[in-house]
Design a protein around this motif. Structure first.
Motif, PDB file in Angstrom:
ATOM      1  N   THR A   1       0.848  -1.199   0.000  1.00 10.22           N
ATOM      2  CA  THR A   1       0.000   0.000   0.000  1.00 10.22           C
ATOM      3  C   THR A   1       0.882   1.247   0.000  1.00 10.22           C
ATOM      4  N   PRO A   2       0.361   2.390  -0.449  1.00  7.64           N
ATOM      5  CA  PRO A   2       1.163   3.618  -0.466  1.00  7.64           C
ATOM      6  C   PRO A   2       1.679   3.973   0.922  1.00  7.64           C
ATOM      7  N   LEU A   3       2.897   4.454   0.988  1.00  7.29           N
ATOM      8  CA  LEU A   3       3.500   4.841   2.263  1.00  7.29           C
ATOM      9  C   LEU A   3       2.975   6.214   2.669  1.00  7.29           C
ATOM     10  N   SER A   4       2.228   6.258   3.760  1.00  2.89           N
ATOM     11  CA  SER A   4       1.609   7.513   4.172  1.00  2.89           C
ATOM     12  C   SER A   4       2.637   8.524   4.685  1.00  2.89           C
ATOM     13  N   ARG A   5       3.822   8.041   5.065  1.00  2.00           N
ATOM     14  CA  ARG A   5       4.870   8.954   5.555  1.00  2.00           C
ATOM     15  C   ARG A   5       6.128   8.850   4.679  1.00  2.00           C
ATOM     16  N   GLU A   6       5.941   8.599   3.413  1.00  3.79           N
ATOM     17  CA  GLU A   6       7.098   8.469   2.535  1.00  3.79           C
ATOM     18  C   GLU A   6       7.838   9.789   2.400  1.00  3.79           C
ATOM     19  N   VAL A   7       9.150   9.700   2.417  1.00  3.18           N
ATOM     20  CA  VAL A   7      10.015  10.873   2.275  1.00  3.18           C
ATOM     21  C   VAL A   7      10.282  11.123   0.796  1.00  3.18           C
ATOM     22  N   SER A   8      10.154  12.365   0.381  1.00  2.00           N
ATOM     23  CA  SER A   8      10.528  12.733  -0.985  1.00  2.00           C
ATOM     24  C   SER A   8      12.049  12.831  -1.053  1.00  2.00           C
TER      25      SER A   8
END
Length: 341
Positions: free
Chosen positions: A329-336
């Motif tokens: 699932t998409p990472l809700s706290r993903e770092v750019s």
């Protein structure tokens, strides 16, 4: 899927992590003794790092990323990731397609509370009055400009960086009936506790209006020492400055000059400038100009997050990142990796 804890987890912590991650995931931990259980050494994880898919924890031993050929994701138990940039891990992750998620928001309330403590302590001269009380000294004459308290009610506070922490600071400030101005990269993202949101191109205009300024912005290449002589020059001489983000956001020489010439009334910080090799020479792990010793400066030493329930919250958020990754699932706290936060 193999997940490697980068800290010497307690039995209770391991029980929590194992119960949370999807079944079939192999969970491994560092081997051997430790000095601080929140760290690990190259040798203590080498055997597991070579084929681990996921890392989770607070620190990364030097050289470990070079042998972790199977690594796909890092769940980093910090809100800021600028230190990963300093050691080259952000560039490594971008090159190798490694996803990074942090635990932003986990410490937001604790940092906001510490920030408001600083705002109040500066305004009410808490440290000075406590010392005077110990010596049984009273201010004379009464209501003198140099001894009376500043007020929060009806005053303007500028929050530079309205993210998770900055939003909580704004909420706290509204409870004191303050006018809140916000500055963020995308000024079109409004916040219910901010009266007026502005872009970085409006920074000087915002600073000139503020009685209190709080720095809550991430440390990136664009924000490194962004607050310098020109920015301090437009602030009110009666204003207070609080830094709850990173010491590197402020140019120390200009801040020292402002504090020692009456250009700025006071400063408080949980974070201090440090000059680490190889960016700086000579290396120094404290303010070069001894900012923390000035009479109109108060601070703590990176302790704002050392509060009840925060350790458990870091682990909770960090494990949630791992669960999202394993489940696809998409990472809700993903770092750019481009923006650095």
């Amino acid at each position: 899927m193999k997940a490697l804890c980068l800290w010497h987890a307690t039995d209770e912590e391991l029980k929590y992590v194992k119960a949370a991650i999807p079944s079939g995931t192999e969970l491994v931990v560092p081997e051997g003794e430790y000095f601080s259980r929140f760290e690990c050494t190259y040798l203590s994880i080498e055997r597991h790092a070579v084929d681990a898919d996921v890392f989770l924890g607070w620190t990364i031993p030097e050289g470990i990323s070079e042998i972790s050929k199977n690594l796909k994701m890092l769940s980093y138990f910090h809100s800021g990731v600028d230190d990963l940039g300093e050691i080259g891990f952000l560039a490594h992750a971008k090159k190798c397609g490694i996803k990074i998620a942090n635990v932003r928001g986990a410490n937001a309330i604790a940092i906001a509370e510490q920030t408001m403590m600083f705002v109040l302590a500066l305004a009410k001269q808490t440290v000075t009055r406590n010392e005077a009380s110990r010596e049984r000294l009273r201010s004379f004459p009464l209501f003198a400009e140099e001894t009376r308290s500043a007020m929060l009610s009806g005053q303007t506070i500028g929050v530079i960086g309205v993210g998770n922490i900055g939003s909580h600071i704004a909420k706290c400030a509204k409870a004191f009936d303050m006018r809140v101005l916000g500055v963020r990269r995308n000024k079109d993202r409004h916040d219910e506790y901010v009266d007026s949101m502005h872009g970085m191109d409006e920074l000087h205009s915002v600073l000139a209006q503020c009685d209190y300024v709080v720095l809550a912005a991430p440390h990136t290449g664009q924000t490194f020492q962004f607050l310098g002589e020109a920015e301090l020059a437009v602030m009110k001489p009666s204003a207070f400055l609080v830094n709850c983000a990173r010491g590197a956001l402020i140019e120390e020489q200009s801040l020292h000059k402002a504090l020692t010439t009456g250009r700025l009334r006071g400063y408080a910080a949980d974070v201090w400038p440090y000059y680490a090799w190889p960016r700086f020479f000579p290396a120094q792990m404290e303010p070069r100009l001894q900012l923390h010793r000035l009479p109109n400066v108060i601070g703590s030493h990176g302790e704002a997050h050392n509060a009840d329930g925060l350790l458990e919250r870091y682990i909770e958020f960090g494990v949630e990142n791992v669960v999202e990754f394993i489940n696809g699932t998409p990472l809700s706290r993903e770092v750019s990796l481009d923006l650095g936060y």
